[in-house]
Design an enzyme around this catalytic site. Sequence first.
Site, PDB file in Angstrom:
ATOM      1  N   GLU A   1      -0.863  -9.315  -0.307  1.00 32.87           N
ATOM      2  CA  GLU A   1      -2.288  -9.514   0.009  1.00 32.87           C
ATOM      3  C   GLU A   1      -3.135  -9.551  -1.264  1.00 32.87           C
ATOM      4  O   GLU A   1      -4.087 -10.333  -1.363  1.00 32.87           O
ATOM      5  CB  GLU A   1      -2.760  -8.406   0.957  1.00 32.87           C
ATOM      6  CG  GLU A   1      -2.123  -8.542   2.342  1.00 32.87           C
ATOM      7  CD  GLU A   1      -2.370  -7.340   3.237  1.00 32.87           C
ATOM      8  OE1 GLU A   1      -1.971  -6.218   2.861  1.00 32.87           O
ATOM      9  OE2 GLU A   1      -2.977  -7.499   4.312  1.00 32.87           O
TER      10      GLU A   1
ATOM     11  N   GLU B   1       4.630  -5.064   7.380  1.00 36.92           N
ATOM     12  CA  GLU B   1       3.868  -3.983   8.028  1.00 36.92           C
ATOM     13  C   GLU B   1       4.314  -3.651   9.442  1.00 36.92           C
ATOM     14  O   GLU B   1       4.321  -2.487   9.836  1.00 36.92           O
ATOM     15  CB  GLU B   1       2.372  -4.330   8.049  1.00 36.92           C
ATOM     16  CG  GLU B   1       1.672  -4.161   6.716  1.00 36.92           C
ATOM     17  CD  GLU B   1       1.700  -5.417   5.870  1.00 36.92           C
ATOM     18  OE1 GLU B   1       2.512  -6.320   6.174  1.00 36.92           O
ATOM     19  OE2 GLU B   1       0.928  -5.500   4.908  1.00 36.92           O
TER      20      GLU B   1
ATOM     21  N   ALA C   1       0.860  -1.167   0.000  1.00 42.84           N
ATOM     22  CA  ALA C   1       0.000   0.000   0.000  1.00 42.84           C
ATOM     23  C   ALA C   1       0.906   1.228   0.000  1.00 42.84           C
ATOM     24  O   ALA C   1       2.071   1.149   0.418  1.00 42.84           O
ATOM     25  CB  ALA C   1      -0.897  -0.014   1.234  1.00 42.84           C
TER      26      ALA C   1
ATOM     27  N   GLY D   1       0.522  -4.957   0.963  1.00 43.60           N
ATOM     28  CA  GLY D   1      -0.698  -5.020   0.163  1.00 43.60           C
ATOM     29  C   GLY D   1      -0.509  -5.757  -1.165  1.00 43.60           C
ATOM     30  O   GLY D   1      -1.472  -6.279  -1.729  1.00 43.60           O
TER      31      GLY D   1
HETATM   32  N1  CO8 Z   1       4.569   3.145  -0.857  1.00 45.23           N
HETATM   33  C1  CO8 Z   1       4.992   4.306  -1.394  1.00 45.23           C
HETATM   34  N2  CO8 Z   1       6.099   4.414  -2.136  1.00 45.23           N
HETATM   35  C2  CO8 Z   1       6.824   3.312  -2.349  1.00 45.23           C
HETATM   36  C3  CO8 Z   1       6.451   2.072  -1.815  1.00 45.23           C
HETATM   37  C4  CO8 Z   1       5.262   2.000  -1.050  1.00 45.23           C
HETATM   38  N3  CO8 Z   1       4.810   0.862  -0.540  1.00 45.23           N
HETATM   39  N4  CO8 Z   1       7.386   1.151  -2.186  1.00 45.23           N
HETATM   40  C5  CO8 Z   1       8.294   1.798  -2.918  1.00 45.23           C
HETATM   41  N5  CO8 Z   1       7.967   3.112  -3.011  1.00 45.23           N
HETATM   42  C6  CO8 Z   1       8.688   4.156  -3.732  1.00 45.23           C
HETATM   43  C7  CO8 Z   1       9.941   4.583  -2.978  1.00 45.23           C
HETATM   44  O1  CO8 Z   1       9.638   5.517  -1.968  1.00 45.23           O
HETATM   45  C8  CO8 Z   1      10.775   5.164  -4.103  1.00 45.23           C
HETATM   46  O2  CO8 Z   1      10.305   6.458  -4.373  1.00 45.23           O
HETATM   47  P1  CO8 Z   1      11.400   7.662  -4.672  1.00 45.23           P
HETATM   48  O3  CO8 Z   1      12.073   7.228  -5.954  1.00 45.23           O
HETATM   49  O4  CO8 Z   1      10.539   8.873  -4.823  1.00 45.23           O
HETATM   50  O5  CO8 Z   1      12.344   7.673  -3.522  1.00 45.23           O
HETATM   51  C9  CO8 Z   1      10.418   4.296  -5.293  1.00 45.23           C
HETATM   52  O6  CO8 Z   1       9.184   3.647  -4.957  1.00 45.23           O
HETATM   53  C10 CO8 Z   1      11.451   3.225  -5.574  1.00 45.23           C
HETATM   54  O7  CO8 Z   1      11.677   2.509  -4.380  1.00 45.23           O
HETATM   55  P2  CO8 Z   1      13.132   2.296  -3.738  1.00 45.23           P
HETATM   56  O8  CO8 Z   1      14.048   3.393  -4.138  1.00 45.23           O
HETATM   57  O9  CO8 Z   1      12.943   2.053  -2.276  1.00 45.23           O
HETATM   58  O10 CO8 Z   1      13.551   0.956  -4.478  1.00 45.23           O
HETATM   59  P3  CO8 Z   1      14.567  -0.163  -3.929  1.00 45.23           P
HETATM   60  O11 CO8 Z   1      14.868  -1.054  -5.080  1.00 45.23           O
HETATM   61  O12 CO8 Z   1      15.705   0.439  -3.194  1.00 45.23           O
HETATM   62  O13 CO8 Z   1      13.692  -0.978  -2.852  1.00 45.23           O
HETATM   63  C11 CO8 Z   1      11.706  -2.054  -2.023  1.00 45.23           C
HETATM   64  C12 CO8 Z   1      12.540  -1.679  -3.254  1.00 45.23           C
HETATM   65  C13 CO8 Z   1      12.453  -3.059  -1.171  1.00 45.23           C
HETATM   66  C14 CO8 Z   1      10.394  -2.642  -2.512  1.00 45.23           C
HETATM   67  C15 CO8 Z   1      11.448  -0.770  -1.172  1.00 45.23           C
HETATM   68  O14 CO8 Z   1      10.904   0.231  -2.041  1.00 45.23           O
HETATM   69  C16 CO8 Z   1      10.478  -0.965  -0.049  1.00 45.23           C
HETATM   70  O15 CO8 Z   1      10.845  -1.503   0.988  1.00 45.23           O
HETATM   71  N6  CO8 Z   1       9.228  -0.503  -0.249  1.00 45.23           N
HETATM   72  C17 CO8 Z   1       8.211  -0.562   0.800  1.00 45.23           C
HETATM   73  C18 CO8 Z   1       7.722  -1.977   0.976  1.00 45.23           C
HETATM   74  C19 CO8 Z   1       6.712  -2.034   2.078  1.00 45.23           C
HETATM   75  O16 CO8 Z   1       6.993  -1.787   3.242  1.00 45.23           O
HETATM   76  N7  CO8 Z   1       5.480  -2.397   1.698  1.00 45.23           N
HETATM   77  C20 CO8 Z   1       4.398  -2.551   2.642  1.00 45.23           C
HETATM   78  C21 CO8 Z   1       3.678  -1.276   2.797  1.00 45.23           C
HETATM   79  S1  CO8 Z   1       2.466  -1.373   4.077  1.00 45.23           S
HETATM   80  C22 CO8 Z   1       1.196  -2.194   3.366  1.00 45.23           C
HETATM   81  O17 CO8 Z   1       1.227  -2.606   2.243  1.00 45.23           O
HETATM   82  C23 CO8 Z   1       0.021  -2.377   4.227  1.00 45.23           C
HETATM   83  C24 CO8 Z   1      -1.191  -2.970   3.536  1.00 45.23           C
HETATM   84  C25 CO8 Z   1      -2.424  -2.868   4.384  1.00 45.23           C
HETATM   85  C26 CO8 Z   1      -2.848  -1.450   4.494  1.00 45.23           C
HETATM   86  C27 CO8 Z   1      -3.883  -1.249   5.527  1.00 45.23           C
HETATM   87  C28 CO8 Z   1      -4.379   0.173   5.524  1.00 45.23           C
HETATM   88  C29 CO8 Z   1      -4.723   0.737   6.807  1.00 45.23           C
END
Ligand code: CO8
Length: 258
Positions: free
Chosen positions: A112, A132, A64, A109
């Site tokens: 999921e 999460e 998400a 997400g």
């Molecule tokens: N949300 C927003 N932006 C994201 C997300 C995300 N989940 N994942 C990646 N991005 C963005 C980064 O911020 C980055 O943006 P920018 O270029 O502006 O800095 C761009 O995508 C590229 O990402 P990275 O530079 O981080 O790329 P890497 O190759 O270094 O890393 C990863 C890739 C490992 C996937 C890393 O981006 C990461 O850890 N992302 C987050 C993963 C995460 O924690 N996902 C879970 C989110 S929580 C969730 O999904 C909850 C679901 C239920 C919700 C319930 C609602 C109440």
Amino acid sequence: MDYNFLKIERRESITILTISSPKTLNALNSTILREIDDCVSNLDASTRVLIITGDGEKAFVAGADISEMAHLDEAGGTQFGKLGAAVFRKIETLAIPVIAAVNGFALGGGCELAMACDIRICSNNAKFGQPEVGLGIIPGFSGTYRLAKLVGQGMAKEMIYTGRAIRADEALRIGLVNAVYEPGELLDRALEMADRMLKNAPLAIQYAKDCIAESYDLSADDAIAYENVMFGKCFASRDQKEGMAAFLEKRKATFTGE
Ligand code: CO8
């Protein structure tokens, strides 16, 4: 509805829904969730299999959208969770098979969403995880429910409590995905699987899906009784007559879904 974050492609009776928000690795914000909702609610009646994938070779869906969630309060978090959970439930309960072609990160997400699909196949660079708790939240799009059902409570608890992402080979081993492919061949393999389904009776597949879903929470006796009702219903279909006649006449069946 025109979509800003989805690409929709038709290949005969197959619809391919590609989530496309490359700047955030296809992370799901509420606009994307609403677009997915609209797409799955308005699938063309001739669609018999839906494939869901992500744009590019890096991510299926990286979760998400954290930037949208960062400022939510309790009511906002509840609402956002409800939106995602409702969309994923709609996908899960579609009358047609849904295949997730997981082409990279499927985190939070994203994992999921894949779990709401009937079948998951992935590329060998895919990574699955529920990170999460590292963000101070729990899986909120029904991940605590579906992950435990799919891989068992022990593995689900380990993945959710540690937030550890697992690679494609481990996802295969624990039964989270059915098969792993080279990135370049993933979509073709998904289409091949869909084609095999298209050869079979649509109503029978729908009834089978319904039985498997219903039996999830039923006792053995109730599940078996439910299957018996649905089995009987098959004999009221034209496709049952055609399927069995075709076998006896040593020809290919032509199913119409009636
Ligand atoms: N949300 C927003 N932006 C994201 C997300 C995300 N989940 N994942 C990646 N991005 C963005 C980064 O911020 C980055 O943006 P920018 O270029 O502006 O800095 C761009 O995508 C590229 O990402 P990275 O530079 O981080 O790329 P890497 O190759 O270094 O890393 C990863 C890739 C490992 C996937 C890393 O981006 C990461 O850890 N992302 C987050 C993963 C995460 O924690 N996902 C879970 C989110 S929580 C969730 O999904 C909850 C679901 C239920 C919700 C319930 C609602 C109440």
